[in-house]
Design a protein around this motif. Structure first.
Motif, PDB file in Angstrom:
ATOM      1  N   ARG A 188       0.809  -1.225   0.000  1.00  0.00           N
ATOM      2  CA  ARG A 188       0.000   0.000   0.000  1.00  0.00           C
ATOM      3  C   ARG A 188       0.845   1.279   0.000  1.00  0.00           C
ATOM      4  NH1 ARG A 188      -5.528  -0.551  -1.207  1.00  0.00           N
ATOM      5  NH2 ARG A 188      -6.145  -2.652  -0.580  1.00  0.00           N
ATOM      6  N   PRO A 189       1.743   1.494   0.964  1.00  0.00           N
ATOM      7  CA  PRO A 189       2.576   2.702   0.863  1.00  0.00           C
ATOM      8  C   PRO A 189       3.459   2.668  -0.375  1.00  0.00           C
ATOM      9  CG  PRO A 189       3.212   1.370   2.777  1.00  0.00           C
ATOM     10  CD  PRO A 189       1.966   0.769   2.235  1.00  0.00           C
ATOM     11  N   TRP A 190       3.837   1.478  -0.812  1.00  0.00           N
ATOM     12  CA  TRP A 190       4.672   1.305  -2.007  1.00  0.00           C
ATOM     13  C   TRP A 190       3.962   1.812  -3.257  1.00  0.00           C
ATOM     14  CZ3 TRP A 190       4.015  -1.746  -6.392  1.00  0.00           C
ATOM     15  CH2 TRP A 190       5.154  -2.007  -7.164  1.00  0.00           C
ATOM     16  N   ILE A 191       2.719   1.403  -3.467  1.00  0.00           N
ATOM     17  CA  ILE A 191       2.005   1.802  -4.686  1.00  0.00           C
ATOM     18  C   ILE A 191       1.651   3.285  -4.646  1.00  0.00           C
ATOM     19  CG2 ILE A 191      -0.350   1.240  -3.887  1.00  0.00           C
ATOM     20  CD1 ILE A 191       1.085   0.529  -7.409  1.00  0.00           C
ATOM     21  N   TRP A 192       1.325   3.803  -3.463  1.00  0.00           N
ATOM     22  CA  TRP A 192       1.061   5.241  -3.362  1.00  0.00           C
ATOM     23  C   TRP A 192       2.313   6.050  -3.714  1.00  0.00           C
ATOM     24  CZ3 TRP A 192      -2.856   8.739  -2.153  1.00  0.00           C
ATOM     25  CH2 TRP A 192      -4.122   8.179  -1.939  1.00  0.00           C
ATOM     26  N   ARG A 193       3.457   5.647  -3.193  1.00  0.00           N
ATOM     27  CA  ARG A 193       4.704   6.361  -3.496  1.00  0.00           C
ATOM     28  C   ARG A 193       4.997   6.308  -4.995  1.00  0.00           C
ATOM     29  NH1 ARG A 193       8.110   3.635  -0.377  1.00  0.00           N
ATOM     30  NH2 ARG A 193       8.900   2.332  -2.054  1.00  0.00           N
ATOM     31  N   LEU A 194       4.785   5.146  -5.583  1.00  0.00           N
ATOM     32  CA  LEU A 194       5.053   4.977  -7.011  1.00  0.00           C
ATOM     33  C   LEU A 194       4.181   5.912  -7.847  1.00  0.00           C
ATOM     34  CD1 LEU A 194       7.033   3.056  -8.404  1.00  0.00           C
ATOM     35  CD2 LEU A 194       5.134   1.457  -8.759  1.00  0.00           C
ATOM     36  N   HIS A 195       2.900   5.976  -7.520  1.00  0.00           N
ATOM     37  CA  HIS A 195       2.000   6.834  -8.306  1.00  0.00           C
ATOM     38  C   HIS A 195       2.212   8.317  -8.021  1.00  0.00           C
ATOM     39  CE1 HIS A 195      -0.669   4.323 -10.742  1.00  0.00           C
ATOM     40  NE2 HIS A 195      -0.474   3.393  -9.838  1.00  0.00           N
ATOM     41  N   ALA A 242       0.564  13.629   3.480  1.00  0.00           N
ATOM     42  CA  ALA A 242       0.512  14.942   4.136  1.00  0.00           C
ATOM     43  C   ALA A 242       1.618  15.862   3.662  1.00  0.00           C
ATOM     44  CB  ALA A 242       0.597  14.767   5.653  1.00  0.00           C
ATOM     45  N   THR A 243       2.711  15.324   3.142  1.00  0.00           N
ATOM     46  CA  THR A 243       3.825  16.148   2.675  1.00  0.00           C
ATOM     47  C   THR A 243       3.746  16.441   1.179  1.00  0.00           C
ATOM     48  OG1 THR A 243       5.271  14.257   2.194  1.00  0.00           O
ATOM     49  CG2 THR A 243       5.282  15.120   4.453  1.00  0.00           C
ATOM     50  N   ASP A 244       2.735  15.899   0.509  1.00  0.00           N
ATOM     51  CA  ASP A 244       2.630  16.063  -0.935  1.00  0.00           C
ATOM     52  C   ASP A 244       2.064  17.448  -1.274  1.00  0.00           C
ATOM     53  OD1 ASP A 244       2.547  14.118  -3.545  1.00  0.00           O
ATOM     54  OD2 ASP A 244       1.025  15.694  -3.685  1.00  0.00           O
ATOM     55  N   PRO A 245       2.556  18.094  -2.338  1.00  0.00           N
ATOM     56  CA  PRO A 245       2.022  19.406  -2.723  1.00  0.00           C
ATOM     57  C   PRO A 245       0.517  19.385  -3.010  1.00  0.00           C
ATOM     58  CG  PRO A 245       4.085  18.961  -3.876  1.00  0.00           C
ATOM     59  CD  PRO A 245       3.712  17.704  -3.171  1.00  0.00           C
ATOM     60  N   GLU A 246      -0.009  18.229  -3.414  1.00  0.00           N
ATOM     61  CA  GLU A 246      -1.441  18.108  -3.695  1.00  0.00           C
ATOM     62  C   GLU A 246      -2.183  17.398  -2.565  1.00  0.00           C
ATOM     63  OE1 GLU A 246      -2.165  18.001  -8.360  1.00  0.00           O
ATOM     64  OE2 GLU A 246      -1.024  16.250  -7.687  1.00  0.00           O
ATOM     65  N   CYS A 247      -1.676  17.565  -1.357  1.00  0.00           N
ATOM     66  CA  CYS A 247      -2.268  16.893  -0.199  1.00  0.00           C
ATOM     67  C   CYS A 247      -3.765  17.136  -0.090  1.00  0.00           C
ATOM     68  CB  CYS A 247      -1.561  17.350   1.078  1.00  0.00           C
ATOM     69  SG  CYS A 247      -2.367  16.786   2.598  1.00  0.00           S
ATOM     70  N   GLU A 248      -4.204  18.351  -0.289  1.00  0.00           N
ATOM     71  CA  GLU A 248      -5.614  18.694  -0.090  1.00  0.00           C
ATOM     72  C   GLU A 248      -6.528  17.883  -0.998  1.00  0.00           C
ATOM     73  OE1 GLU A 248      -6.879  20.516   2.322  1.00  0.00           O
ATOM     74  OE2 GLU A 248      -4.825  20.688   3.067  1.00  0.00           O
ATOM     75  N   LEU A 249      -6.018  17.464  -2.161  1.00  0.00           N
ATOM     76  CA  LEU A 249      -6.781  16.596  -3.051  1.00  0.00           C
ATOM     77  C   LEU A 249      -6.642  15.126  -2.662  1.00  0.00           C
ATOM     78  CD1 LEU A 249      -5.997  18.144  -6.573  1.00  0.00           C
ATOM     79  CD2 LEU A 249      -8.206  18.163  -5.381  1.00  0.00           C
ATOM     80  N   LEU A 250      -5.397  14.700  -2.450  1.00  0.00           N
ATOM     81  CA  LEU A 250      -5.108  13.277  -2.301  1.00  0.00           C
ATOM     82  C   LEU A 250      -5.508  12.720  -0.936  1.00  0.00           C
ATOM     83  CD1 LEU A 250      -1.597  13.078  -4.033  1.00  0.00           C
ATOM     84  CD2 LEU A 250      -3.872  12.890  -5.056  1.00  0.00           C
ATOM     85  N   ILE A 251      -5.512  13.546   0.099  1.00  0.00           N
ATOM     86  CA  ILE A 251      -5.781  13.050   1.442  1.00  0.00           C
ATOM     87  C   ILE A 251      -7.176  12.438   1.550  1.00  0.00           C
ATOM     88  CG2 ILE A 251      -6.674  15.216   2.401  1.00  0.00           C
ATOM     89  CD1 ILE A 251      -4.301  12.692   4.132  1.00  0.00           C
ATOM     90  N   HIS A 252      -8.121  12.934   0.758  1.00  0.00           N
ATOM     91  CA  HIS A 252      -9.480  12.388   0.805  1.00  0.00           C
ATOM     92  C   HIS A 252      -9.503  10.940   0.315  1.00  0.00           C
ATOM     93  CE1 HIS A 252     -11.492  16.146   1.891  1.00  0.00           C
ATOM     94  NE2 HIS A 252     -10.596  16.738   1.128  1.00  0.00           N
ATOM     95  N   ARG A 327      -8.644  14.219  16.270  1.00  0.00           N
ATOM     96  CA  ARG A 327      -8.001  15.330  15.578  1.00  0.00           C
ATOM     97  C   ARG A 327      -9.055  16.168  14.871  1.00  0.00           C
ATOM     98  NH1 ARG A 327      -2.484  14.731  14.236  1.00  0.00           N
ATOM     99  NH2 ARG A 327      -2.848  15.799  12.274  1.00  0.00           N
ATOM    100  N   THR A 328      -8.873  17.457  14.875  1.00  0.00           N
ATOM    101  CA  THR A 328      -9.833  18.339  14.206  1.00  0.00           C
ATOM    102  C   THR A 328      -9.195  19.110  13.057  1.00  0.00           C
ATOM    103  OG1 THR A 328      -9.356  20.095  15.784  1.00  0.00           O
ATOM    104  CG2 THR A 328     -11.204  18.639  16.282  1.00  0.00           C
ATOM    105  N   SER A 329      -7.893  19.002  12.913  1.00  0.00           N
ATOM    106  CA  SER A 329      -7.231  19.714  11.807  1.00  0.00           C
ATOM    107  C   SER A 329      -5.976  18.970  11.449  1.00  0.00           C
ATOM    108  CB  SER A 329      -6.884  21.139  12.229  1.00  0.00           C
ATOM    109  OG  SER A 329      -5.978  21.138  13.317  1.00  0.00           O
ATOM    110  N   GLY A 330      -5.302  19.438  10.405  1.00  0.00           N
ATOM    111  CA  GLY A 330      -4.097  18.785   9.954  1.00  0.00           C
ATOM    112  C   GLY A 330      -4.431  17.700   8.959  1.00  0.00           C
ATOM    113  N   ALA A 331      -3.410  17.200   8.271  1.00  0.00           N
ATOM    114  CA  ALA A 331      -3.665  16.257   7.191  1.00  0.00           C
ATOM    115  C   ALA A 331      -3.590  14.816   7.647  1.00  0.00           C
ATOM    116  CB  ALA A 331      -2.665  16.494   6.060  1.00  0.00           C
ATOM    117  N   ALA A 332      -2.662  14.490   8.524  1.00  0.00           N
ATOM    118  CA  ALA A 332      -2.494  13.075   8.891  1.00  0.00           C
ATOM    119  C   ALA A 332      -1.679  12.968  10.154  1.00  0.00           C
ATOM    120  CB  ALA A 332      -1.796  12.324   7.750  1.00  0.00           C
ATOM    121  N   ALA A 333      -1.720  11.751  10.704  1.00  0.00           N
ATOM    122  CA  ALA A 333      -0.913  11.511  11.901  1.00  0.00           C
ATOM    123  C   ALA A 333       0.558  11.461  11.531  1.00  0.00           C
ATOM    124  CB  ALA A 333      -1.327  10.203  12.527  1.00  0.00           C
TER     125      ALA A 333
END
Length: 333
Positions: A188-195, A242-252, A327-333
């Motif tokens: 799972r983290p592997w395929i996300w990093r790849l894409h 959470a560190t990705d420039p498009e976090c606001e899109l991808l985090i969902h 948590r009420t804010s922020g992108a991820a743990a």
């Protein structure tokens, strides 16, 4: 340089290993190497691999010093790989004759960083073709285009490392190694990093990998504590996203997928050992409590009533525990 390195981890699969090894023989070429990684098997698997190393062209037997799981075994193979391209096979699966050469021809013709292939799911006597969840076939594209939308299966949900082939430049960039220590959900983290980080990919069809489901040696059939590593795997997905420039899109997408996997495990909790089932409930509740509240609310609202109710109940448990707050804010743990 060799053209292709095929990394094949084995662990206590003496019943199925002969099929995998025979299929490698039917795919062999003088410019292919087969890295047979024994993850400290305790059955007759090492003897089968020793024989294969002597008889199968291009085969190399690598034996780990200790059992480390699929991620560690694949990393052992990656560290030894000499090919211009890399692919994977699991030791209890097998390949259609000529599949590797056809996939190699496709990725070379397309000139992309990696390709994703369909596969054949084998459950007992039943076989069904599972497709890459990405529409355009044989067309190079930005791998990020296969992450969204949130509402349906996409490239990051098709996490099988063996369903594809990868250019060595990804290995040189540090994108092909797996998180050491993960006993499940290592893809799972592997395929996300790849894409997120590769520059180009393509879906090419070609269902030439036969993937066994529901066999007793598969970790998905074993209800012990190793299964809980999916929490660590998806926590890593959220942290990296959470560190990705498009976090606001991808985090969902990341949060909704995490919720779906939690619901799946809680929904089949009876297959776990009692102590593990208890830890699963606590760890899942804590995971929900770590997720950004607005994103989690949106994910739960988008799910069917049964799963949404189950996850909301878990979240209330986390909120009610002394010393715990959601948590009420922020992108991820």
């Amino acid at each position: 340089m060799l053209k292709l390195s095929v990394i094949v981890p084995f662990y206590n699969v003496q019943t199925y290993a002969p099929d995998a090894l025979k299929s490698l023989e039917l795919n062999a070429r003088e410019d292919f190497e087969f890295l047979l990684v024994d993850d400290r098997s305790t059955d007759g698997t090492p003897e089968l691999l020793e024989r294969a190393a002597a008889e199968l062209p291009g085969a190399v037997h690598l034996r780990r010093d200790r059992n480390g799981g699929l991620a560690a075994a694949r990393n052992t193979g990656l560290d030894a790989a000499r090919g211009e391209y890399v692919t994977f096979l699991d030791g209890d699966d097998w390949l259609e004759p000529g599949h590797l050469a056809r996939t190699l021809a496709a990725i070379e013709a397309l000139g992309c960083d990696f390709v994703r292939t369909d596969h054949v799911q084998v459950t007992g006597r039943n076989r069904s073709v599972q497709r890459v969840p990405y529409g355009p076939q044989g067309v190079p594209a930005d791998p990020r285009a296969a992450i969204l939308p949130v509402s349906r299966a996409t490239g990051v949900d098709y996490a099988y490392a063996w369903a594809g082939m990868y250019h060595r430049r990804l290995l040189d960039r540090g994108l092909l190694h797996f998180t050491d220590g993960l006993r499940t959900a290592e893809d799972r983290p592997w395929i996300w990093r790849l894409h997120r980080e590769a520059r180009s990919f393509a879906a090419v069809g070609m269902p030439g990998v036969f993937y066994r489901r529901g066999i007793s040696t598969s970790l998905t059939q074993i209800g012990d504590e190793r299964q809980l590593d999916f929490i660590r795997a998806f926590d890593q997905v959220l942290t990296d996203t959470a560190t990705d420039p498009e976090c606001e899109l991808l985090i969902h997408k990341a949060v909704r997928t995490y919720c779906a996997i939690i619901a799946h495990h809680i929904g089949s909790i009876e297959r776990f050992e009692p102590a593990v089932a208890g830890k699963l409930r606590v760890m899942s509740a804590d995971a929900l409590g770590r997720m950004p509240r607005p994103v989690l609310d949106r994910a739960l609202d988008s799910m069917d009533a049964e799963r949404s109710a189950l996850l909301r109940k878990l979240r209330r448990r986390a909120s009610a525990r002394p010393g715990r707050t959601a948590r009420t804010s922020g992108a991820a743990a």
